[in-house]
Design a protein around this motif. Structure first.
Motif, PDB file in Angstrom:
ATOM      1  N   PRO A 177       0.794  -1.240   0.000  1.00 24.37           N
ATOM      2  CA  PRO A 177       0.000   0.000   0.000  1.00 24.37           C
ATOM      3  C   PRO A 177       0.823   1.286   0.000  1.00 24.37           C
ATOM      4  CG  PRO A 177      -0.978  -1.614   1.471  1.00 24.37           C
ATOM      5  CD  PRO A 177       0.314  -2.207   0.999  1.00 24.37           C
ATOM      6  N   TRP A 178       2.024   1.259   0.593  1.00 26.24           N
ATOM      7  CA  TRP A 178       2.810   2.506   0.618  1.00 26.24           C
ATOM      8  C   TRP A 178       3.128   2.988  -0.786  1.00 26.24           C
ATOM      9  CZ3 TRP A 178       7.650   2.897  -1.572  1.00 26.24           C
ATOM     10  CH2 TRP A 178       8.341   1.707  -1.812  1.00 26.24           C
ATOM     11  N   ALA A 179       3.281   2.066  -1.739  1.00 28.79           N
ATOM     12  CA  ALA A 179       3.617   2.454  -3.117  1.00 28.79           C
ATOM     13  C   ALA A 179       2.431   3.145  -3.792  1.00 28.79           C
ATOM     14  CB  ALA A 179       4.036   1.215  -3.909  1.00 28.79           C
ATOM     15  N   VAL A 180       1.215   2.802  -3.348  1.00 32.33           N
ATOM     16  CA  VAL A 180       0.007   3.461  -3.870  1.00 32.33           C
ATOM     17  C   VAL A 180      -0.105   4.855  -3.247  1.00 32.33           C
ATOM     18  CG1 VAL A 180      -2.484   3.239  -4.137  1.00 32.33           C
ATOM     19  CG2 VAL A 180      -1.055   1.189  -4.000  1.00 32.33           C
ATOM     20  N   PRO A 195       0.065   0.676  10.135  1.00 31.62           N
ATOM     21  CA  PRO A 195      -0.232  -0.593  10.820  1.00 31.62           C
ATOM     22  C   PRO A 195      -1.370  -1.303  10.079  1.00 31.62           C
ATOM     23  CG  PRO A 195      -0.213   1.254  12.374  1.00 31.62           C
ATOM     24  CD  PRO A 195      -0.112   1.857  11.005  1.00 31.62           C
ATOM     25  N   GLY A 196      -1.264  -2.581   9.941  1.00 33.55           N
ATOM     26  CA  GLY A 196      -2.324  -3.349   9.282  1.00 33.55           C
ATOM     27  C   GLY A 196      -2.139  -3.475   7.782  1.00 33.55           C
ATOM     28  N   GLY A 232       5.786  -7.870   3.780  1.00 38.14           N
ATOM     29  CA  GLY A 232       6.554  -6.685   4.167  1.00 38.14           C
ATOM     30  C   GLY A 232       8.036  -6.959   4.319  1.00 38.14           C
ATOM     31  N   GLY A 233       8.434  -8.218   4.374  1.00 37.45           N
ATOM     32  CA  GLY A 233       9.845  -8.551   4.535  1.00 37.45           C
ATOM     33  C   GLY A 233      10.507  -8.964   3.227  1.00 37.45           C
ATOM     34  N   ALA A 234       9.783  -8.880   2.126  1.00 33.77           N
ATOM     35  CA  ALA A 234      10.327  -9.347   0.843  1.00 33.77           C
ATOM     36  C   ALA A 234      11.329  -8.345   0.279  1.00 33.77           C
ATOM     37  CB  ALA A 234       9.189  -9.549  -0.152  1.00 33.77           C
ATOM     38  N   SER A 235      12.144  -8.820  -0.647  1.00 33.34           N
ATOM     39  CA  SER A 235      13.049  -7.923  -1.378  1.00 33.34           C
ATOM     40  C   SER A 235      12.893  -8.229  -2.864  1.00 33.34           C
ATOM     41  CB  SER A 235      14.492  -8.136  -0.930  1.00 33.34           C
ATOM     42  OG  SER A 235      14.875  -9.462  -1.224  1.00 33.34           O
ATOM     43  N   THR A 236      13.420  -7.349  -3.687  1.00 37.90           N
ATOM     44  CA  THR A 236      13.296  -7.576  -5.126  1.00 37.90           C
ATOM     45  C   THR A 236      14.471  -6.951  -5.852  1.00 37.90           C
ATOM     46  OG1 THR A 236      11.911  -7.272  -7.084  1.00 37.90           O
ATOM     47  CG2 THR A 236      11.928  -5.475  -5.512  1.00 37.90           C
ATOM     48  N   PRO A 281      12.632   8.504  -1.201  1.00 32.58           N
ATOM     49  CA  PRO A 281      12.314   7.455  -0.231  1.00 32.58           C
ATOM     50  C   PRO A 281      11.114   7.849   0.620  1.00 32.58           C
ATOM     51  CG  PRO A 281      14.660   7.825  -0.311  1.00 32.58           C
ATOM     52  CD  PRO A 281      14.040   8.895  -1.175  1.00 32.58           C
ATOM     53  N   CYS A 282      10.128   6.969   0.704  1.00 34.59           N
ATOM     54  CA  CYS A 282       8.887   7.306   1.406  1.00 34.59           C
ATOM     55  C   CYS A 282       8.268   6.075   2.067  1.00 34.59           C
ATOM     56  CB  CYS A 282       7.881   7.924   0.439  1.00 34.59           C
ATOM     57  SG  CYS A 282       7.528   6.878  -0.985  1.00 34.59           S
ATOM     58  N   ARG A 283       8.879   4.914   1.893  1.00 37.29           N
ATOM     59  CA  ARG A 283       8.257   3.686   2.393  1.00 37.29           C
ATOM     60  C   ARG A 283       7.990   3.764   3.886  1.00 37.29           C
ATOM     61  NH1 ARG A 283      10.111  -2.683   1.786  1.00 37.29           N
ATOM     62  NH2 ARG A 283       8.725  -3.407   3.437  1.00 37.29           N
ATOM     63  N   ARG A 284       8.998   4.157   4.619  1.00 36.41           N
ATOM     64  CA  ARG A 284       8.848   4.155   6.084  1.00 36.41           C
ATOM     65  C   ARG A 284       7.728   5.119   6.506  1.00 36.41           C
ATOM     66  NH1 ARG A 284      13.671   4.979  10.430  1.00 36.41           N
ATOM     67  NH2 ARG A 284      14.389   3.047   9.538  1.00 36.41           N
TER      68      ARG A 284
END
Ligand SMILES: C[S@@+](CC[C@H](N)C(=O)[O-])C[C@H]1O[C@@H](n2cnc3c(N)ncnc32)[C@H](O)[C@@H]1O
Length: 228
Positions: A27-30, A222-223, A175-179, A214-217
């Motif tokens: 969701p953060w990317a949206v 939560p959720g 949430g723990g994945a990488s790419t 950078p904006c993910r954090r």
């Protein structure tokens, strides 16, 4: 045998022809896209259709910004944010949310199945009243044929390149994945009738390229991710 995860290989990942290509979007990317749209013009009263919504992760994030959001997908994922089961490329429009404007929504926003992304772009541009935004691998910008069929005919308004990686894994939000794959948003703003105050798009229009800092954090909530 060790899996080759070099960027070149990851960017060429091939899905079987009949695959739904279900890679849910964090969701953060949206929210990063919506913040950009919000600074450009108000989207708070606009309607938005997510036509390949999967389990609705993108729909839930869009609902934080748009006035009205509906989700559909060709497969029934059974989630509360999927309003309809519908093939986006099928000519007839599905009956979406109550009170949905007849015809088309203001915005169509999705992370399309990669192998159908060009068809999704053309269909969305045909339907959306205000604009279209697609989350795609950055490699989608390449290609002579795609340039001729899509980008030269319909120049986007913005290309928003993530500076952070947007990890997406098949079938689940993690949430723990990488790419090793780079992603960007491609945003088209529909041409406007004269007198509307916004300049119509022109075939020689050059898209503006922006980096999404950078904006993910900051944009994670939560959720957002299912419990491990
Ligand atoms: C990359 S996933 C993205 C899911 C969701 N948009 C998200 O971002 O979390 C692609 C989605 O496209 C759906 N899909 C594939 N072909 C479709 C079609 N012809 N019409 C509508 N949805 C389709 C798949 O079922 C899958 O949910």
């Amino acid at each position: 045998m060790a899996q080759n995860t070099s960027p070149a290989v990851m960017a060429q990942r091939i899905e079987p022809h009949d695959s739904l290509d279900y890679f849910p979007t964090p969701p953060w990317a949206v929210r990063a896209l919506c913040e950009h749209l919000d600074t450009w013009g108000s989207i708070g009263a606009a309607s938005c259709w997510e036509p390949a919504c999967g389990s609705g992760d993108m729909v839930r994030a869009l609902k934080g910004y748009f006035g009205e959001v509906a989700g559909s997908d060709v497969h029934d994922y059974g989630g509360p944010d999927q309003d309809e089961v519908a093939d986006f490329l099928f000519p007839a429009l599905p009956a979406l949310a109550d009170g949905w404007p007849a015809g088309a929504p203001d915005w169509i926003i999705t992370n399309p199945p990669f192998r159908l992304a060009e068809a999704f772009a053309l269909r969305a541009l045909d339907l959306a009243g205000e604009g279209v935004a697609l989350l795609v691998r950055t490699s989608f910008l390449e290609g002579v044929g795609r340039h001729e069929r899509l980008f030269a005919r319909f120049p986007p308004e913005w290309i928003l390149q993530f500076t952070e990686r947007v990890p997406m894994v098949k079938g689940r939000l993690d949430g723990g994945a990488s790419t090793a794959t780079a992603y960007c948003w491609i945003v088209w703003v529909q041409p406007c009738p004269s007198g509307s105050g916004r300049a119509p798009r022109h075939p020689t229009h050059f898209p503006a390229f922006r980096w999404l800092p950078p904006c993910r954090r900051r944009l994670e909530r939560p959720g957002d991710y299912p419990e491990a």
